[in-house]
Design a protein around this motif. Structure first.
Motif, PDB file in Angstrom:
ATOM      1  N   ARG A 161       1.205  -0.682  -2.221  1.00  0.00           N
ATOM      2  CA  ARG A 161       1.868  -1.971  -2.450  1.00  0.00           C
ATOM      3  C   ARG A 161       2.472  -2.491  -1.142  1.00  0.00           C
ATOM      4  O   ARG A 161       2.374  -3.657  -0.807  1.00  0.00           O
ATOM      5  CB  ARG A 161       2.957  -1.790  -3.508  1.00  0.00           C
ATOM      6  CG  ARG A 161       3.232  -3.030  -4.291  1.00  0.00           C
ATOM      7  CD  ARG A 161       3.943  -2.788  -5.605  1.00  0.00           C
ATOM      8  NE  ARG A 161       4.951  -1.758  -5.571  1.00  0.00           N
ATOM      9  CZ  ARG A 161       4.952  -0.696  -6.367  1.00  0.00           C
ATOM     10  NH1 ARG A 161       3.985  -0.526  -7.236  1.00  0.00           N
ATOM     11  NH2 ARG A 161       5.907   0.210  -6.292  1.00  0.00           N
ATOM     12  N   ARG A 162       3.102  -1.576  -0.392  1.00  0.00           N
ATOM     13  CA  ARG A 162       3.721  -1.983   0.875  1.00  0.00           C
ATOM     14  C   ARG A 162       2.663  -2.471   1.862  1.00  0.00           C
ATOM     15  O   ARG A 162       2.836  -3.481   2.539  1.00  0.00           O
ATOM     16  CB  ARG A 162       4.473  -0.807   1.514  1.00  0.00           C
ATOM     17  CG  ARG A 162       5.719  -0.382   0.795  1.00  0.00           C
ATOM     18  CD  ARG A 162       6.799  -1.447   0.867  1.00  0.00           C
ATOM     19  NE  ARG A 162       7.167  -1.790   2.236  1.00  0.00           N
ATOM     20  CZ  ARG A 162       8.152  -1.211   2.909  1.00  0.00           C
ATOM     21  NH1 ARG A 162       8.883  -0.287   2.342  1.00  0.00           N
ATOM     22  NH2 ARG A 162       8.423  -1.577   4.152  1.00  0.00           N
ATOM     23  N   THR A 164      -0.682  -3.350   1.354  1.00  0.00           N
ATOM     24  CA  THR A 164      -1.604  -4.433   1.005  1.00  0.00           C
ATOM     25  C   THR A 164      -0.873  -5.718   0.610  1.00  0.00           C
ATOM     26  O   THR A 164      -1.473  -6.781   0.581  1.00  0.00           O
ATOM     27  CB  THR A 164      -2.503  -4.041  -0.171  1.00  0.00           C
ATOM     28  OG1 THR A 164      -1.680  -3.814  -1.308  1.00  0.00           O
ATOM     29  CG2 THR A 164      -3.296  -2.804   0.128  1.00  0.00           C
ATOM     30  N   GLU A 165       0.410  -5.582   0.256  1.00  0.00           N
ATOM     31  CA  GLU A 165       1.216  -6.720  -0.201  1.00  0.00           C
ATOM     32  C   GLU A 165       0.689  -7.332  -1.496  1.00  0.00           C
ATOM     33  O   GLU A 165       0.985  -8.483  -1.800  1.00  0.00           O
ATOM     34  CB  GLU A 165       1.320  -7.797   0.882  1.00  0.00           C
ATOM     35  CG  GLU A 165       2.157  -7.338   2.071  1.00  0.00           C
ATOM     36  CD  GLU A 165       2.001  -8.243   3.265  1.00  0.00           C
ATOM     37  OE1 GLU A 165       1.817  -9.448   3.065  1.00  0.00           O
ATOM     38  OE2 GLU A 165       2.045  -7.729   4.403  1.00  0.00           O
ATOM     39  N   GLN A 167       1.216  -7.245  -5.228  1.00  0.00           N
ATOM     40  CA  GLN A 167       2.313  -6.714  -6.030  1.00  0.00           C
ATOM     41  C   GLN A 167       1.860  -6.268  -7.408  1.00  0.00           C
ATOM     42  O   GLN A 167       2.145  -6.920  -8.402  1.00  0.00           O
ATOM     43  CB  GLN A 167       3.419  -7.769  -6.157  1.00  0.00           C
ATOM     44  CG  GLN A 167       4.038  -8.148  -4.829  1.00  0.00           C
ATOM     45  CD  GLN A 167       4.639  -6.954  -4.087  1.00  0.00           C
ATOM     46  OE1 GLN A 167       5.204  -6.058  -4.697  1.00  0.00           O
ATOM     47  NE2 GLN A 167       4.502  -6.928  -2.771  1.00  0.00           N
ATOM     48  N   LYS A 244      -5.608  -6.952   8.248  1.00  0.00           N
ATOM     49  CA  LYS A 244      -4.911  -7.543   9.384  1.00  0.00           C
ATOM     50  C   LYS A 244      -5.864  -8.073  10.462  1.00  0.00           C
ATOM     51  O   LYS A 244      -5.655  -9.129  11.017  1.00  0.00           O
ATOM     52  CB  LYS A 244      -4.002  -6.474  10.023  1.00  0.00           C
ATOM     53  CG  LYS A 244      -2.715  -6.229   9.286  1.00  0.00           C
ATOM     54  CD  LYS A 244      -1.611  -6.897  10.069  1.00  0.00           C
ATOM     55  CE  LYS A 244      -0.206  -6.710   9.592  1.00  0.00           C
ATOM     56  NZ  LYS A 244       0.239  -7.019   8.328  1.00  0.00           N
TER      57      LYS A 244
END
Ligand code: UDP
Ligand code: MG
Length: 342
Positions: A161-162, A164-165, A167, A244
């Protein structure tokens, strides 16, 4: 395009319609006891809700008789298609095969071991109908072993979760619904099926999550153990890079390469000054080794970035893979008739 999923033409809801509305994709690896009840339950759920469907079971090189049973069932049932892989390739490949053979506009994936509950399928479809491209199940009350499954999964989900963002709470849940155009040309490697929401998010999909039921395994055994944690972490690193820097690798390799090269050069100049200007002996100084290592690392990172740029261009251009995905093009009838002057 925005045809409602649940209000699909009831006539089309006949079993084995030519192009079904929904394809249920199920990877099967040694699940012989689960197969008959699984297929029966999925079919019943679709029929009761009047949704035209096909069930697509992908046999991933089973050795327990699942293959023969599937072959037999697929000959008898018009609503079942079996894709039999030549050997065991893993769940990701089995799912990819399912995606490529599915004919429905919507794809539902679920496990072949009855741990997911087909009764949740209409809920996923209803959510998808609200305008989402992907709806993921959340096993809120998960029925698996605590130490080997639940705890690693909590940590992994938090980390994913952190990074890949995206939620959502539960990346591991196989019960998901997708618009098929989203997944059909998605390339899956490693164990990337777990990261489909993240990959879809990179492609600009709208994603939702709803709680679903989860049952303990009734037959057979789980195909995964703790070793999966490591593989998930490595796949996560790949996803992080793809998210990214996929289309601009030079921005990351070039940056670090440049910093290392500049530091190395700076230290080198300082040491040269000590040697030539002040006549000091620099041969036994650790700083000299650091300067050389930094400079060489910098050159390598920099050239690696250039190579990655070339590879990235080959990746996109050889497959005609644009760097963007269009959701829809809106235009009036008139704009089709009149060609603007150039
Ligand atoms: N599976 C597969 N190929 C494999 C391993 C698993 O097709 O190499 C299928 C398996 O039959 C099941 C699903 O993937 O339908 C999930 O596997 P499992 O239930 O063992 O995973 P768990 O629920 O324990 O995480
Ligand atoms: Mg399972």
């Amino acid at each position: 395009m925005n045809r409602s999923i649940l209000s699909a033409d009831p006539k089309a809801a006949s079993v084995g319609a030519v192009t079904p509305w929904v394809s249920a994709v199920v990877p099967i690896y040694n699940e012989v006891e689960s197969l008959p009840p699984l297929i029966e339950t999925i079919a019943t759920v679709f029929q009761q809700n009047g949704i035209s469907y096909e069930i697509l079971c992908v046999d991933d090189g089973s050795t327990d008789g699942s293959t023969d049973l599937l072959r037999q069932l697929a000959c008898q049932r018009p609503d079942l298609r079996a894709v039999l892989l030549r050997r065991n390739y893993g769940q990701t490949a089995a799912m990819a095969a399912g995606f490529n053979h599915a004919r429905g506009q919507v794809i539902i994936t679920l496990d072949g071991d009855l741990q997911n509950d087909p009764a949740d399928i209409p809920l996923l479809l209803a959510k998808l109908d609200e305008g989402y491209d992907l709806v993921s199940g959340w096993r809120k009350d998960r029925q698996d072993a605590m130490v080997t499954r639940l705890i690693p999964s909590r940590i992994a989900n938090w980390l994913i979760r952190r990074v890949t963002e995206v939620q959502i709470h539960d990346y591991g849940c196989s019960l998901k619904a997708y618009r098929s155009e989203l997944v059909r040309d998605m390339n899956l490697y490693g164990e990337l099926h777990r990261f489909l929401p993240a990959l879809a998010f990179i492609e600009g999909a709208r994603i939702a999550e709803i709680p679903v039921r989860h049952h303990a395994r009734r037959y057979g055994y789980s195909k995964y153990g703790l070793g999966r944690t490591f593989r998930v972490m490595m796949d996560l690193a790949t996803i992080f890079f793809m998210k990214k820097f996929l289309t601009r690798p030079m921005h990351v390799f070039g940056l670090f390469g440049m910093i290392a090269m500049l530091l190395g050069t700076g230290l080198g100049l300082y040491l040269t000054f000590l040697k030539l200007g002040l006549g000091q002996n620099i041969g036994d100084r650790p700083l000299l080794i650091l300067a050389v290592v930094l400079f060489l690392t910098g050159v390598q990172l920099f050239s690696f970035g250039l190579l990655a740029e070339l590879l990235m261009r080959t990746y996109h251009e050889s497959q005609n893979r644009p760097i963007y995905r269009v959701r829809e093009v809106v235009e009036s009838e008139n704009s089709l008739k009149s060609t603007p002057e150039v």
